[in-house]
Design a protein around this motif. Structure first.
Motif, PDB file in Angstrom:
ATOM      1  N   GLU A   1       1.028  -1.075   0.417  1.00 14.82           N
ATOM      2  CA  GLU A   1       0.084  -0.233  -0.117  1.00 14.82           C
ATOM      3  C   GLU A   1       1.270   1.560  -0.142  1.00 14.82           C
ATOM      4  O   GLU A   1       1.235   2.297  -1.044  1.00 14.82           O
ATOM      5  CB  GLU A   1      -1.170   0.039   1.093  1.00 14.82           C
ATOM      6  CG  GLU A   1      -2.489   1.033   1.151  1.00 14.82           C
ATOM      7  CD  GLU A   1      -3.128   1.371   2.538  1.00 14.82           C
ATOM      8  OE1 GLU A   1      -3.075   1.902   3.534  1.00 14.82           O
ATOM      9  OE2 GLU A   1      -3.715  -0.027   2.567  1.00 14.82           O
TER      10      GLU A   1
ATOM     11  N   TYR B   1       2.319   1.739  -3.309  1.00 12.25           N
ATOM     12  CA  TYR B   1       1.200   2.414  -4.588  1.00 12.25           C
ATOM     13  C   TYR B   1       0.790   3.869  -3.570  1.00 12.25           C
ATOM     14  O   TYR B   1       1.667   4.379  -5.031  1.00 12.25           O
ATOM     15  CB  TYR B   1       0.547   1.404  -4.499  1.00 12.25           C
ATOM     16  CG  TYR B   1      -0.539   0.282  -4.631  1.00 12.25           C
ATOM     17  CD1 TYR B   1      -0.498  -0.056  -6.259  1.00 12.25           C
ATOM     18  CD2 TYR B   1      -0.551  -0.942  -4.723  1.00 12.25           C
ATOM     19  CE1 TYR B   1       0.116  -1.011  -6.808  1.00 12.25           C
ATOM     20  CE2 TYR B   1      -1.125  -1.846  -4.558  1.00 12.25           C
ATOM     21  CZ  TYR B   1      -0.551  -2.292  -6.378  1.00 12.25           C
ATOM     22  OH  TYR B   1      -0.852  -3.536  -6.802  1.00 12.25           O
ATOM     23  N   ARG B   2       0.868   4.566  -2.779  1.00  7.46           N
ATOM     24  CA  ARG B   2       0.577   5.249  -2.414  1.00  7.46           C
ATOM     25  C   ARG B   2       2.208   6.536  -3.319  1.00  7.46           C
ATOM     26  O   ARG B   2       1.384   7.911  -3.339  1.00  7.46           O
ATOM     27  CB  ARG B   2       0.857   5.874  -1.068  1.00  7.46           C
ATOM     28  CG  ARG B   2       1.207   6.774  -0.382  1.00  7.46           C
ATOM     29  CD  ARG B   2      -0.640   8.085  -1.241  1.00  7.46           C
ATOM     30  NE  ARG B   2      -1.418   7.612  -0.688  1.00  7.46           N
ATOM     31  CZ  ARG B   2      -2.163   8.115  -1.888  1.00  7.46           C
ATOM     32  NH1 ARG B   2      -2.143   9.732  -2.770  1.00  7.46           N
ATOM     33  NH2 ARG B   2      -3.741   7.912  -1.700  1.00  7.46           N
TER      34      ARG B   2
ATOM     35  N   ILE C   1      -6.496   4.721  -1.080  1.00 11.35           N
ATOM     36  CA  ILE C   1      -5.895   3.493  -1.269  1.00 11.35           C
ATOM     37  C   ILE C   1      -6.008   2.513  -0.309  1.00 11.35           C
ATOM     38  O   ILE C   1      -4.975   2.993   1.381  1.00 11.35           O
ATOM     39  CB  ILE C   1      -4.283   3.199  -1.502  1.00 11.35           C
ATOM     40  CG1 ILE C   1      -3.987   3.660  -3.106  1.00 11.35           C
ATOM     41  CG2 ILE C   1      -3.463   2.121  -1.890  1.00 11.35           C
ATOM     42  CD1 ILE C   1      -2.517   4.593  -3.461  1.00 11.35           C
ATOM     43  N   GLY C   2      -6.784   1.269  -0.099  1.00 11.04           N
ATOM     44  CA  GLY C   2      -6.902   0.140   0.238  1.00 11.04           C
ATOM     45  C   GLY C   2      -7.258   0.483   2.057  1.00 11.04           C
ATOM     46  O   GLY C   2      -8.285   1.405   2.391  1.00 11.04           O
TER      47      GLY C   2
ATOM     48  N   ASN D   1      -9.280  -3.401   0.902  1.00  9.64           N
ATOM     49  CA  ASN D   1      -8.307  -4.144  -0.812  1.00  9.64           C
ATOM     50  C   ASN D   1      -8.140  -3.567  -2.271  1.00  9.64           C
ATOM     51  O   ASN D   1      -8.246  -3.715  -3.008  1.00  9.64           O
ATOM     52  CB  ASN D   1      -8.829  -5.520  -0.975  1.00  9.64           C
ATOM     53  CG  ASN D   1      -8.426  -6.474  -0.052  1.00  9.64           C
ATOM     54  OD1 ASN D   1      -9.247  -7.277   0.846  1.00  9.64           O
ATOM     55  ND2 ASN D   1      -6.764  -7.040   0.707  1.00  9.64           N
ATOM     56  N   CYS D   2      -9.488  -2.348  -1.842  1.00  6.41           N
ATOM     57  CA  CYS D   2      -8.912  -1.178  -2.899  1.00  6.41           C
ATOM     58  C   CYS D   2      -8.953  -0.054  -3.222  1.00  6.41           C
ATOM     59  O   CYS D   2      -8.687   0.638  -2.287  1.00  6.41           O
ATOM     60  CB  CYS D   2     -11.388  -0.788  -3.266  1.00  6.41           C
ATOM     61  SG  CYS D   2     -12.349  -2.796  -3.048  1.00  6.41           S
ATOM     62  N   SER D   3      -8.971   0.783  -4.595  1.00  4.66           N
ATOM     63  CA  SER D   3      -8.691   1.374  -4.572  1.00  4.66           C
ATOM     64  C   SER D   3      -9.833   2.511  -5.004  1.00  4.66           C
ATOM     65  O   SER D   3     -10.816   1.706  -5.807  1.00  4.66           O
ATOM     66  CB  SER D   3      -7.322   2.187  -5.174  1.00  4.66           C
ATOM     67  OG  SER D   3      -6.571   1.676  -4.438  1.00  4.66           O
TER      68      SER D   3
ATOM     69  N   THR E   1      -6.807  -2.226  -5.494  1.00  5.82           N
ATOM     70  CA  THR E   1      -5.535  -1.661  -4.974  1.00  5.82           C
ATOM     71  C   THR E   1      -4.210  -1.697  -6.989  1.00  5.82           C
ATOM     72  O   THR E   1      -3.923  -1.117  -7.093  1.00  5.82           O
ATOM     73  CB  THR E   1      -4.585  -2.273  -4.120  1.00  5.82           C
ATOM     74  OG1 THR E   1      -3.858  -3.103  -3.783  1.00  5.82           O
ATOM     75  CG2 THR E   1      -5.198  -1.715  -2.833  1.00  5.82           C
ATOM     76  N   ARG E   2      -4.408  -2.753  -7.001  1.00  7.39           N
ATOM     77  CA  ARG E   2      -3.706  -3.049  -8.673  1.00  7.39           C
ATOM     78  C   ARG E   2      -5.314  -2.300  -9.698  1.00  7.39           C
ATOM     79  O   ARG E   2      -5.176  -3.349 -10.561  1.00  7.39           O
ATOM     80  CB  ARG E   2      -3.595  -4.910  -8.622  1.00  7.39           C
ATOM     81  CG  ARG E   2      -2.594  -4.870  -9.417  1.00  7.39           C
ATOM     82  CD  ARG E   2      -3.116  -6.883  -9.855  1.00  7.39           C
ATOM     83  NE  ARG E   2      -4.163  -7.502 -10.462  1.00  7.39           N
ATOM     84  CZ  ARG E   2      -5.322  -6.932 -11.160  1.00  7.39           C
ATOM     85  NH1 ARG E   2      -4.515  -6.616 -11.989  1.00  7.39           N
ATOM     86  NH2 ARG E   2      -6.128  -6.993 -11.380  1.00  7.39           N
TER      87      ARG E   2
ATOM     88  N   TYR F   1      -4.230   2.975 -12.885  1.00  9.43           N
ATOM     89  CA  TYR F   1      -4.218   4.103 -11.915  1.00  9.43           C
ATOM     90  C   TYR F   1      -3.962   5.213 -13.429  1.00  9.43           C
ATOM     91  O   TYR F   1      -4.915   6.310 -12.826  1.00  9.43           O
ATOM     92  CB  TYR F   1      -2.839   5.123 -10.832  1.00  9.43           C
ATOM     93  CG  TYR F   1      -3.596   3.790 -10.108  1.00  9.43           C
ATOM     94  CD1 TYR F   1      -4.494   4.501  -8.897  1.00  9.43           C
ATOM     95  CD2 TYR F   1      -2.750   2.350  -9.529  1.00  9.43           C
ATOM     96  CE1 TYR F   1      -4.453   3.222  -7.465  1.00  9.43           C
ATOM     97  CE2 TYR F   1      -2.842   1.630  -8.405  1.00  9.43           C
ATOM     98  CZ  TYR F   1      -3.776   2.511  -7.541  1.00  9.43           C
ATOM     99  OH  TYR F   1      -3.962   1.743  -6.398  1.00  9.43           O
TER     100      TYR F   1
END
Length: 341
Positions: A68, A71-72, A279-280, A290-292, A314-315, A318
């Motif tokens: 996470e 991703y951020r 994110i998450g 488990n979502c964005s 989250t995958r 973007y």
């Protein structure tokens, strides 16, 4: 601060994992044309990135996946908007050129197109209905004892209520009532409608229609809905196609959340203008861990606004979603503002 080499490796891992949903290994990274360092160097850097919390190691592979935190960092520092194809841009713009009169229909169509283009779930929160202003008032007789009262607002929203007519309530009484209501109510917001009906319209109606009181009391409930915008869905079950959501418990929690409109209002309404990405765990809801969620707002005239939320794993891709959402939110603002003039 990450080194340039670490930045390149992190970007490759995020981009490849978004595409494949499979852990990314050092050998896979070394095959990229623009990567000039050896698999051994890449492995060392990946280990450092994992220690720093940007990557995670799965149990089933020697490869890594973004955390996470990873991703951020990617979203805040490495994200580049994707260039969309001419066909996709045309598909979005063509919708705003169609002869769709009602704002609600345009918003509904936007939700469907967004879900098709992103393959994720789309939620659009329409403008606060209570801020809509009355454009037209109608009473349509159904029989001698009943009629339908209809309010059409400036944004194409329609409210209706079944009325019971008093004995001997004639067509001329209905006509007088409609004329008075239109004279007194046009331009009044649904939020103020109760007060206008009780304080102003009722007194005038009693002077001209003998049995107006009973009908007006029924009309007062016509805009008694919640002070929130309508929710429109696109691709509500798209999340089921994502490998992260083959877990039935995760699916059940997410689908249950979709049915709770009050929670959706607070979860997906952006705090300010522009594109926002959560994110998450940043979503502060177990069903969304488990979502964005990527949100953007759109305007309807000068005062009212709605919001768009794209929900994915989250995958999430973007780059693509941010680009599409930016085009769609600006297009909706322009289209709805023109219809509101």
């Amino acid at each position: 601060m990450l080194t340039n080499r670490q930045l390149q490796i992190l970007q490759v891992i995020v981009d490849d994992f978004v595409t494949s949903a499979q852990p990314v290994g050092s050998r896979q990274i070394s095959k990229k044309d623009w990567i000039t360092f050896s698999p051994a160097t890449i492995r060392n850097e990946m280990a450092d990135l994992e220690e720093l919390g940007f990557l995670e190691k799965t149990h089933t592979s020697s490869g890594r996946v973004p955390s996470e935190k990873g991703y951020r960092f990617y979203v805040d520092h490495l994200l580049q908007p994707q260039i969309m194809s001419a066909d996709e841009v045309t598909q979005i713009h063509s919708m705003f050129k169609t002869q769709i009169v009602e704002a609600e229909q345009l918003i509904r169509e936007s939700a469907n197109i967004l879900s098709e283009l992103t393959t994720y779930t789309t939620i659009l929160l329409g403008p606060d209905v209570q801020k809509h202003k009355v454009k037209r008032f109608q009473i349509v007789p159904l029989s001698e004892q009943s009629a339908v009262a209809i309010i059409v607002t400036d944004n194409g929203h329609v409210e209706n209520r079944l009325l019971t007519l008093p004995p001997a309530f004639s067509p001329s009484d209905i006509e007088k009532m409609v004329n008075i209501l239109n004279e007194r109510l046009i331009g009044v917001s649904l939020h103020d409608l109760h007060r206008k009906l009780e304080v102003e319209a009722l007194a005038v109606l009693k002077q001209h229609v003998r049995t107006a009181d009973d009908v007006i009391q029924s009309l007062i409930g016509i805009s008694s809905g919640q002070n929130e915008g309508k929710i429109y869905y696109g691709g509500k079950t798209n999340m089921l196609n994502q490998p992260e959501f083959h877990d039935l418990n995760k699916v059940r929690m997410l689908m249950e959340l979709m049915e709770k409109e009050s929670q959706l209002q607070s979860l997906f309404k952006p705090n300010n203008t522009g594109i926002q990405i959560r994110i998450g765990s940043e979503n502060n809801h177990l069903a969304m861990e488990n979502c964005s969620v990527i949100t953007a707002s759109f305007l309807v005239g000068e005062e009212q606004h709605g919001s768009i939320a794209i929900i994915g794993p989250t995958r999430m891709d973007y780059q693509r979603v941010v680009t599409i959402l930016d085009i769609m939110s600006r297009g909706l603002t322009n289209a709805l503002s023109q219809r509101n003039d």
